[in-house]
Design a protein around this motif. Structure first.
Motif, PDB file in Angstrom:
ATOM      1  N   PHE A 289       0.820  -1.205   0.000  1.00  0.00           N
ATOM      2  CA  PHE A 289       0.000   0.000   0.000  1.00  0.00           C
ATOM      3  C   PHE A 289       0.856   1.259   0.000  1.00  0.00           C
ATOM      4  CE2 PHE A 289      -2.827  -3.216   1.743  1.00  0.00           C
ATOM      5  CZ  PHE A 289      -4.011  -2.958   1.070  1.00  0.00           C
ATOM      6  N   ALA A 290       0.255   2.333  -0.509  1.00  0.00           N
ATOM      7  CA  ALA A 290       0.901   3.638  -0.443  1.00  0.00           C
ATOM      8  C   ALA A 290       0.964   4.094   1.009  1.00  0.00           C
ATOM      9  CB  ALA A 290       0.112   4.645  -1.279  1.00  0.00           C
ATOM     10  N   GLU A 291       1.958   4.902   1.305  1.00  0.00           N
ATOM     11  CA  GLU A 291       2.104   5.437   2.661  1.00  0.00           C
ATOM     12  C   GLU A 291       1.039   6.507   2.938  1.00  0.00           C
ATOM     13  OE1 GLU A 291       3.989   4.344   4.957  1.00  0.00           O
ATOM     14  OE2 GLU A 291       5.157   2.929   3.751  1.00  0.00           O
ATOM     15  N   PRO A 292       0.489   6.560   4.144  1.00  0.00           N
ATOM     16  CA  PRO A 292       0.750   5.611   5.231  1.00  0.00           C
ATOM     17  C   PRO A 292      -0.058   4.328   5.033  1.00  0.00           C
ATOM     18  CG  PRO A 292      -0.817   7.267   5.959  1.00  0.00           C
ATOM     19  CD  PRO A 292      -0.417   7.642   4.551  1.00  0.00           C
ATOM     20  N   ALA A 293       0.626   3.212   5.048  1.00  0.00           N
ATOM     21  CA  ALA A 293      -0.036   1.927   4.844  1.00  0.00           C
ATOM     22  C   ALA A 293      -0.894   1.582   6.053  1.00  0.00           C
ATOM     23  CB  ALA A 293       1.010   0.840   4.630  1.00  0.00           C
ATOM     24  N   PRO A 294      -1.979   0.847   5.855  1.00  0.00           N
ATOM     25  CA  PRO A 294      -2.745   0.373   7.012  1.00  0.00           C
ATOM     26  C   PRO A 294      -1.860  -0.512   7.889  1.00  0.00           C
ATOM     27  CG  PRO A 294      -3.423  -0.758   5.006  1.00  0.00           C
ATOM     28  CD  PRO A 294      -2.531   0.364   4.585  1.00  0.00           C
ATOM     29  N   SER A 295      -2.020  -0.411   9.173  1.00  0.00           N
ATOM     30  CA  SER A 295      -1.117  -1.115  10.078  1.00  0.00           C
ATOM     31  C   SER A 295      -1.835  -1.534  11.346  1.00  0.00           C
ATOM     32  CB  SER A 295       0.074  -0.218  10.431  1.00  0.00           C
ATOM     33  OG  SER A 295      -0.363   0.922  11.161  1.00  0.00           O
ATOM     34  N   ARG A 296      -1.150  -2.328  12.145  1.00  0.00           N
ATOM     35  CA  ARG A 296      -1.634  -2.689  13.471  1.00  0.00           C
ATOM     36  C   ARG A 296      -0.501  -2.508  14.460  1.00  0.00           C
ATOM     37  NH1 ARG A 296      -2.139  -9.337  14.109  1.00  0.00           N
ATOM     38  NH2 ARG A 296       0.045  -9.826  13.657  1.00  0.00           N
ATOM     39  N   ARG A 297      -0.858  -2.368  15.745  1.00  0.00           N
ATOM     40  CA  ARG A 297       0.131  -2.220  16.810  1.00  0.00           C
ATOM     41  C   ARG A 297       0.090  -3.467  17.693  1.00  0.00           C
ATOM     42  NH1 ARG A 297       1.149   3.389  19.783  1.00  0.00           N
ATOM     43  NH2 ARG A 297       2.113   3.612  17.716  1.00  0.00           N
ATOM     44  N   ILE A 298       1.261  -3.995  17.998  1.00  0.00           N
ATOM     45  CA  ILE A 298       1.396  -5.171  18.851  1.00  0.00           C
ATOM     46  C   ILE A 298       2.009  -4.739  20.175  1.00  0.00           C
ATOM     47  CG2 ILE A 298       2.427  -7.454  19.116  1.00  0.00           C
ATOM     48  CD1 ILE A 298       0.250  -7.275  16.983  1.00  0.00           C
ATOM     49  N   ALA A 299       1.489  -5.284  21.270  1.00  0.00           N
ATOM     50  CA  ALA A 299       1.934  -4.869  22.597  1.00  0.00           C
ATOM     51  C   ALA A 299       1.859  -6.031  23.572  1.00  0.00           C
ATOM     52  CB  ALA A 299       1.078  -3.699  23.102  1.00  0.00           C
ATOM     53  N   LEU A 300       2.547  -5.868  24.681  1.00  0.00           N
ATOM     54  CA  LEU A 300       2.299  -6.685  25.862  1.00  0.00           C
ATOM     55  C   LEU A 300       1.202  -5.993  26.661  1.00  0.00           C
ATOM     56  CD1 LEU A 300       5.890  -7.607  27.120  1.00  0.00           C
ATOM     57  CD2 LEU A 300       4.299  -9.059  25.856  1.00  0.00           C
ATOM     58  N   ALA A 301       0.415  -6.772  27.375  1.00  0.00           N
ATOM     59  CA  ALA A 301      -0.636  -6.202  28.230  1.00  0.00           C
ATOM     60  C   ALA A 301      -0.587  -6.907  29.578  1.00  0.00           C
ATOM     61  CB  ALA A 301      -2.008  -6.369  27.594  1.00  0.00           C
ATOM     62  N   MET A 302      -0.704  -6.114  30.646  1.00  0.00           N
ATOM     63  CA  MET A 302      -0.663  -6.658  32.001  1.00  0.00           C
ATOM     64  C   MET A 302      -1.748  -6.004  32.835  1.00  0.00           C
ATOM     65  SD  MET A 302       2.649  -4.681  33.635  1.00  0.00           S
ATOM     66  CE  MET A 302       2.645  -2.885  33.840  1.00  0.00           C
ATOM     67  N   ARG A 303      -2.040  -6.598  33.980  1.00  0.00           N
ATOM     68  CA  ARG A 303      -2.986  -5.988  34.904  1.00  0.00           C
ATOM     69  C   ARG A 303      -2.365  -4.739  35.526  1.00  0.00           C
ATOM     70  NH1 ARG A 303      -3.507 -11.399  35.813  1.00  0.00           N
ATOM     71  NH2 ARG A 303      -1.922 -11.331  37.443  1.00  0.00           N
ATOM     72  N   ALA A 304      -3.160  -3.697  35.671  1.00  0.00           N
ATOM     73  CA  ALA A 304      -2.686  -2.502  36.363  1.00  0.00           C
ATOM     74  C   ALA A 304      -2.317  -2.877  37.795  1.00  0.00           C
ATOM     75  CB  ALA A 304      -3.766  -1.421  36.358  1.00  0.00           C
ATOM     76  N   GLY A 305      -1.152  -2.437  38.234  1.00  0.00           N
ATOM     77  CA  GLY A 305      -0.708  -2.756  39.581  1.00  0.00           C
ATOM     78  C   GLY A 305      -0.171  -4.161  39.730  1.00  0.00           C
ATOM     79  N   ALA A 306       0.165  -4.837  38.637  1.00  0.00           N
ATOM     80  CA  ALA A 306       0.703  -6.199  38.712  1.00  0.00           C
ATOM     81  C   ALA A 306       1.961  -6.220  39.572  1.00  0.00           C
ATOM     82  CB  ALA A 306       1.016  -6.719  37.314  1.00  0.00           C
ATOM     83  N   ALA A 307       2.066  -7.237  40.431  1.00  0.00           N
ATOM     84  CA  ALA A 307       3.204  -7.325  41.343  1.00  0.00           C
ATOM     85  C   ALA A 307       4.530  -7.386  40.580  1.00  0.00           C
ATOM     86  CB  ALA A 307       3.054  -8.546  42.249  1.00  0.00           C
ATOM     87  N   ARG A 308       4.507  -7.967  39.374  1.00  0.00           N
ATOM     88  CA  ARG A 308       5.730  -8.113  38.591  1.00  0.00           C
ATOM     89  C   ARG A 308       5.781  -7.085  37.459  1.00  0.00           C
ATOM     90  NH1 ARG A 308       6.156 -14.492  37.333  1.00  0.00           N
ATOM     91  NH2 ARG A 308       8.286 -13.900  36.746  1.00  0.00           N
ATOM     92  N   GLY A 309       5.097  -5.980  37.668  1.00  0.00           N
ATOM     93  CA  GLY A 309       5.018  -4.975  36.621  1.00  0.00           C
ATOM     94  C   GLY A 309       6.369  -4.485  36.145  1.00  0.00           C
TER      95      GLY A 309
END
Length: 335
Positions: A289-309
């Motif tokens: 695709f021409a810029e800006p191409a359609p895209s997706r964002r990948i992330a880690l997700a955790m619980r807010a306040g996780a003990a191992r945050g």
């Protein structure tokens, strides 16, 4: 023996440790030396334990110390309690050590085959004491698992917009168009998004976030749908047409790409999936695709306040570095 408020008094660990030492050495001086207490303190601790329990534990004479019948029985219990406390402290020590123990990672199907090799290699090399347990599920199930405590961390497409869930973005990746060999857009670059209005686009089953992302991209391009809520296909609008809408469904990207190779339509693939999925067939072409191409964002997700945050944030930073070799735009920090 009881005290006020009707509550039974509890022996202290110091008292149990003193009694266990005397039970082992049957000598106050040797027992005191063994646990680093003074002899008067040791004797006082054992006497206090006897008062707390309401039983006589020792028979004291001028020449030797003997365990009473009650003392013989309770010495076994005291030793077991002290061993259990020692195990508790060892476990706490292990928990305090970062990147040890189990980490239950949930991953969506349109990410798992393409990113897990990088994730597993990083964990093996940098965090050898981490017990990584991987669960591949669709987004809704992963979020339920995170909120219920069944899962610790998620690797998936965002934004989620879920209260109480913190996202740690890793990278953005473009979508590409995968077509049959004879398709008019096959192999082209600079494809305008509006071209999506003219295609029979094959999508994944409902429940996959990649399906929803593809539909959103088409809507942004001005695409009109017929039965988009239930049908796994998208019908073309005006302009060049490819025939009747395809009514074929696919549960995974591998099947979806093979359907494209068979001439049943086109599909959108994230760049991380392109190499693995398209090399299985010689009947495919890729359009960009021409810029800006359609895209997706990948992330880690955790619980807010996780003990191992703090660990999860460090892991996210390490993953960003490890993923720089992939065809993605790595994000520099949590945004």
């Amino acid at each position: 023996m009881t005290v006020s408020n009707g509550k039974r008094r509890q022996p202290s660990l110091a008292q149990l440790r003193a009694f266990a030492a005397v039970a082992e050495y049957l000598h106050f001086r040797d027992a005191a030396a063994a646990i680093g207490m003074s002899q008067p303190a040791l004797s006082g601790a054992v006497s206090a334990l006897e008062e707390t329990l309401g039983v006589t534990l020792l028979e004291r004479t001028t020449r030797k110390v003997l365990l009473s019948p009650a003392g013989e029985r309770l010495a076994v219990r005291a030793k077991a309690v002290l061993e259990a406390v020692g195990a508790l402290l060892e476990e706490a020590e292990a928990v305090r050590a970062p990147f040890t123990g189990a980490l239950r990672l949930g991953v969506i199907p349109t990410v798992a085959p393409y990113l897990l090799p990088t994730v597993l290699r990083l964990v093996h090399e940098r965090y050898p004491h981490l017990d990584l347990q991987v669960h591949e599920e669709q987004t809704a199930n992963l979020i339920d698992g995170l909120n219920s405590g069944r899962l610790d961390l998620l690797l998936l497409a965002v934004p989620l917009g879920v209260p109480g869930v913190v996202e740690l973005p890793l990278f953005d990746e473009d979508f590409v168009l995968v077509t049959p060999l004879d398709h008019w857009l096959g192999g082209r670059e600079g494809i305008p998004r509006e071209a999506l209005k003219e295609l029979n686009l094959l999508l994944l089953d409902e429940g996959h976030c990649l399906r929803d992302q593809a539909l959103d991209i088409c809507r942004e391009a001005g695409r009109e749908f017929k039965g988009a809520g239930r049908s796994p296909s998208v019908e073309g609008g005006g302009g060049r047409r490819e025939g009747a809408p395809v009514t074929t469904t696919a549960a995974g990207l591998s099947t979806l790409v093979q359907l494209v190779a068979g001439g049943l339509g086109c599909t959108l693939l994230p760049r991380t999936a392109l190499k693995l999925e398209t090399t299985r067939s010689s009947q495919l072409l890729t359009g960009y695709f021409a810029e800006p191409a359609p895209s997706r964002r990948i992330a880690l997700a955790m619980r807010a306040g996780a003990a191992r945050g703090a660990e999860y944030r460090e892991l996210a930073a390490a993953l960003r570095e490890a993923m720089r070799s992939l065809p993605v735009r790595v994000l520099e920090r949590d945004v």
